[in-house]
Scaffold this motif. Structure first.
Motif, PDB file in Angstrom:
ATOM      1  N   ILE A  92       0.854  -1.182   0.000  1.00  0.00           N
ATOM      2  CA  ILE A  92       0.000   0.000   0.000  1.00  0.00           C
ATOM      3  C   ILE A  92       0.893   1.236   0.000  1.00  0.00           C
ATOM      4  N   HIS A  93       0.730   2.089  -0.997  1.00  0.00           N
ATOM      5  CA  HIS A  93       1.518   3.311  -1.089  1.00  0.00           C
ATOM      6  C   HIS A  93       0.867   4.422  -0.260  1.00  0.00           C
ATOM      7  N   THR A 151      -0.167 -11.427   2.527  1.00  0.00           N
ATOM      8  CA  THR A 151       0.419 -10.474   3.459  1.00  0.00           C
ATOM      9  C   THR A 151       0.261  -9.067   2.885  1.00  0.00           C
ATOM     10  N   VAL A 152      -0.137  -8.126   3.731  1.00  0.00           N
ATOM     11  CA  VAL A 152      -0.337  -6.735   3.304  1.00  0.00           C
ATOM     12  C   VAL A 152       0.595  -5.840   4.103  1.00  0.00           C
ATOM     13  N   LEU A 153       1.282  -4.940   3.399  1.00  0.00           N
ATOM     14  CA  LEU A 153       2.255  -4.050   4.032  1.00  0.00           C
ATOM     15  C   LEU A 153       2.082  -2.625   3.540  1.00  0.00           C
ATOM     16  N   TYR A 154       2.368  -1.687   4.417  1.00  0.00           N
ATOM     17  CA  TYR A 154       2.576  -0.316   3.982  1.00  0.00           C
ATOM     18  C   TYR A 154       4.008  -0.219   3.475  1.00  0.00           C
ATOM     19  N   ASN A 155       4.241   0.743   2.594  1.00  0.00           N
ATOM     20  CA  ASN A 155       5.554   0.861   1.977  1.00  0.00           C
ATOM     21  C   ASN A 155       6.574   1.417   2.961  1.00  0.00           C
ATOM     22  N   TYR A 156       7.793   1.634   2.463  1.00  0.00           N
ATOM     23  CA  TYR A 156       8.861   2.150   3.302  1.00  0.00           C
ATOM     24  C   TYR A 156       8.480   3.491   3.929  1.00  0.00           C
ATOM     25  N   ASP A 157       9.167   3.848   5.005  1.00  0.00           N
ATOM     26  CA  ASP A 157       8.989   5.165   5.598  1.00  0.00           C
ATOM     27  C   ASP A 157       9.241   6.245   4.549  1.00  0.00           C
ATOM     28  N   ARG A 158       8.639   7.401   4.762  1.00  0.00           N
ATOM     29  CA  ARG A 158       8.592   8.459   3.754  1.00  0.00           C
ATOM     30  C   ARG A 158       9.964   8.827   3.199  1.00  0.00           C
ATOM     31  N   TYR A 213      21.161 -13.807  -3.889  1.00  0.00           N
ATOM     32  CA  TYR A 213      22.530 -14.044  -4.362  1.00  0.00           C
ATOM     33  C   TYR A 213      23.407 -14.667  -3.287  1.00  0.00           C
ATOM     34  N   TYR A 214      22.947 -14.624  -2.041  1.00  0.00           N
ATOM     35  CA  TYR A 214      23.694 -15.157  -0.900  1.00  0.00           C
ATOM     36  C   TYR A 214      25.071 -14.521  -0.766  1.00  0.00           C
ATOM     37  N   ARG A 215      25.217 -13.353  -1.336  1.00  0.00           N
ATOM     38  CA  ARG A 215      26.464 -12.604  -1.227  1.00  0.00           C
ATOM     39  C   ARG A 215      26.123 -11.174  -0.856  1.00  0.00           C
ATOM     40  N   THR A 216      26.967 -10.558  -0.043  1.00  0.00           N
ATOM     41  CA  THR A 216      26.689  -9.194   0.369  1.00  0.00           C
ATOM     42  C   THR A 216      27.940  -8.334   0.273  1.00  0.00           C
ATOM     43  N   PHE A 217      27.792  -7.163  -0.310  1.00  0.00           N
ATOM     44  CA  PHE A 217      28.810  -6.135  -0.243  1.00  0.00           C
ATOM     45  C   PHE A 217      28.669  -5.424   1.105  1.00  0.00           C
ATOM     46  N   THR A 218      29.607  -4.608   1.430  1.00  0.00           N
ATOM     47  CA  THR A 218      29.456  -3.758   2.605  1.00  0.00           C
ATOM     48  C   THR A 218      28.192  -2.911   2.442  1.00  0.00           C
ATOM     49  N   GLY A 219      27.282  -3.030   3.395  1.00  0.00           N
ATOM     50  CA  GLY A 219      26.071  -2.228   3.363  1.00  0.00           C
ATOM     51  C   GLY A 219      24.951  -2.754   2.494  1.00  0.00           C
ATOM     52  N   SER A 220      25.088  -3.943   1.945  1.00  0.00           N
ATOM     53  CA  SER A 220      24.010  -4.487   1.108  1.00  0.00           C
ATOM     54  C   SER A 220      22.843  -4.976   1.964  1.00  0.00           C
ATOM     55  N   VAL A 221      21.677  -5.087   1.327  1.00  0.00           N
ATOM     56  CA  VAL A 221      20.491  -5.572   2.014  1.00  0.00           C
ATOM     57  C   VAL A 221      20.579  -7.086   2.175  1.00  0.00           C
ATOM     58  N   VAL A 222      20.445  -7.536   3.402  1.00  0.00           N
ATOM     59  CA  VAL A 222      20.468  -8.955   3.723  1.00  0.00           C
ATOM     60  C   VAL A 222      19.048  -9.516   3.778  1.00  0.00           C
ATOM     61  N   ALA A 223      18.137  -8.717   4.294  1.00  0.00           N
ATOM     62  CA  ALA A 223      16.742  -9.158   4.400  1.00  0.00           C
ATOM     63  C   ALA A 223      15.825  -7.959   4.483  1.00  0.00           C
ATOM     64  N   THR A 224      14.568  -8.185   4.101  1.00  0.00           N
ATOM     65  CA  THR A 224      13.513  -7.213   4.321  1.00  0.00           C
ATOM     66  C   THR A 224      12.555  -7.803   5.346  1.00  0.00           C
ATOM     67  N   LEU A 225      12.206  -6.982   6.334  1.00  0.00           N
ATOM     68  CA  LEU A 225      11.312  -7.424   7.393  1.00  0.00           C
ATOM     69  C   LEU A 225       9.969  -6.717   7.283  1.00  0.00           C
ATOM     70  N   ALA A 226       8.931  -7.405   7.746  1.00  0.00           N
ATOM     71  CA  ALA A 226       7.633  -6.787   7.963  1.00  0.00           C
ATOM     72  C   ALA A 226       7.545  -6.495   9.457  1.00  0.00           C
ATOM     73  N   VAL A 227       7.374  -5.225   9.815  1.00  0.00           N
ATOM     74  CA  VAL A 227       7.369  -4.821  11.216  1.00  0.00           C
ATOM     75  C   VAL A 227       6.160  -3.918  11.480  1.00  0.00           C
ATOM     76  N   ARG A 228       5.881  -3.679  12.733  1.00  0.00           N
ATOM     77  CA  ARG A 228       4.757  -2.822  13.089  1.00  0.00           C
ATOM     78  C   ARG A 228       4.950  -1.431  12.540  1.00  0.00           C
ATOM     79  N   SER A 229       3.889  -0.876  11.942  1.00  0.00           N
ATOM     80  CA  SER A 229       3.972   0.461  11.361  1.00  0.00           C
ATOM     81  C   SER A 229       3.851   1.503  12.455  1.00  0.00           C
TER      82      SER A 229
END
Length: 312
Positions: free
Chosen positions: A137-138, A158-165, A296-312
């Motif tokens: 949801i945008h 699963t329903v999520l609001y998008n990233y913080d503004r 890709y199971y590979r990460t550079f410095t600062g790469s995204v490892v996972a996205t979580l669904a958390v309380r808004s």
């Protein structure tokens, strides 16, 4: 009535046409008018199998109004199986409303927006790599948001609001198809299906059921909604998505997997160097659920490892 056509937008240097495959499904009356777009990112194709199921299902449904489908938005990225477009840094889902007199890609976006802007609801279908299926949801004004929420939760996913503004704006999501639609008063949702370098069959089935359920809720189809019980679905409401990054670079060894519930401080993944040594433990910054992992199971410095669904 089903009509299939190709809408020519321009041409390649060799003279071949760049065209959009458009499917128009017309039922009784003129309303509701729904627009659906697929594969704005050329390597996100699970939604195509969902669409096959949906089209095969049409003869079983009573249809009202109009369903217009752009079965492929990013023609060039699709042909080369890349997210963007060859020889360019353009993201086809960050340039709306497009420009009818601009580059070929801006012209494609303008044609898509011309159709989407005339609709009563927009559904933008994507793939999210190694993930569970979810609906985004945008940011929107309350009256539009309420309707979007009703349709989103009707999907069965699963329903999520998008990233913080701040992150939403940094990523240019207000110029995505859904973001632009909502800014212009057209309710819209983004459907994210699993799919990493190809079609995810389970995700495609979930996508088909979700699309059918949402179209029933909007009023295009008549029928009963179907539950989705064969893939993880987070039932909790009021969630948003956040990204979790690594500090170190290396290979990823996941300790939590898709759909898992995590507590603040739980280890999501370990980063190992090429000597096999653990050099970092990536932990959950707050309670939530594993929505997406790094395929890709590979990460550079600062790469995204996972996205979580958390309380808004």
């Amino acid at each position: 009535m089903i009509r299939k056509e190709r809408l020519v937008v321009g041409h390649r240097p060799d003279g071949s046409s760049i065209s959009l495959p458009i499917i128009t499904v017309r039922g009784d009356g003129d309303k509701p008018n729904v627009f659906m777009g697929l594969t704005a990112h050329g390597d996100e194709i699970t939604g195509h199998q969902s669409l096959w199921y949906l089209l095969d299902h049409l003869n079983e449904m009573r249809i009202k109004g109009l369903l217009k489908i752009a079965a492929l938005i990013n023609t060039e990225g699709f042909n080369y199986s890349i997210r963007g477009v060859p020889l360019s840094t353009i993201d086809m889902n960050r340039i709306y409303p497009g420009d009818g007199n601009g580059s070929i890609f801006e012209r494609v976006a303008a044609k898509i927006w011309e159709m989407a802007s005339k609709s009563d609801f927009v559904i933008d279908v994507h793939s999210a790599g190694l993930s569970i299926p979810f609906v985004l949801i945008h940011p929107a004004e309350p009256l539009i948001r309420d309707f979007m929420e009703e349709v989103a939760y009707s999907s069965g996913l699963t329903v999520l609001y998008n990233y913080d503004r701040d992150l939403y704006e940094r990523m240019g999501l207000e110029r995505s198809l859904s973001g632009t639609s909502v800014r212009n008063g057209v309710p819209a949702l983004t459907l994210e299906l699993p799919g990493f370098a190809g079609i995810d069959p389970t995700g495609a089935k979930a996508g088909f059921i979700a699309l059918k359920n949402m179209l029933i809720e909007i009023g295009v189809f008549e029928g009963s909604k179907e539950a989705i019980d064969f893939t993880p679905v987070i039932k909790e409401r009021g969630l948003k998505r956040i990204r979790v990054r690594s500090r170190e670079a290396g290979l990823l060894q996941y300790e939590k997997w898709l759909g898992s519930k995590v507590k603040e401080g739980d280890i999501i993944a370990r980063v190992r160097n090429l000597f096999g040594e653990i050099i970092e433990e990536v932990v959950a910054p707050q309670d939530g659920y594993i929505l997406q992992v790094n395929g890709y199971y590979r990460t550079f410095t600062g790469s995204v490892v996972a996205t979580l669904a958390v309380r808004s």
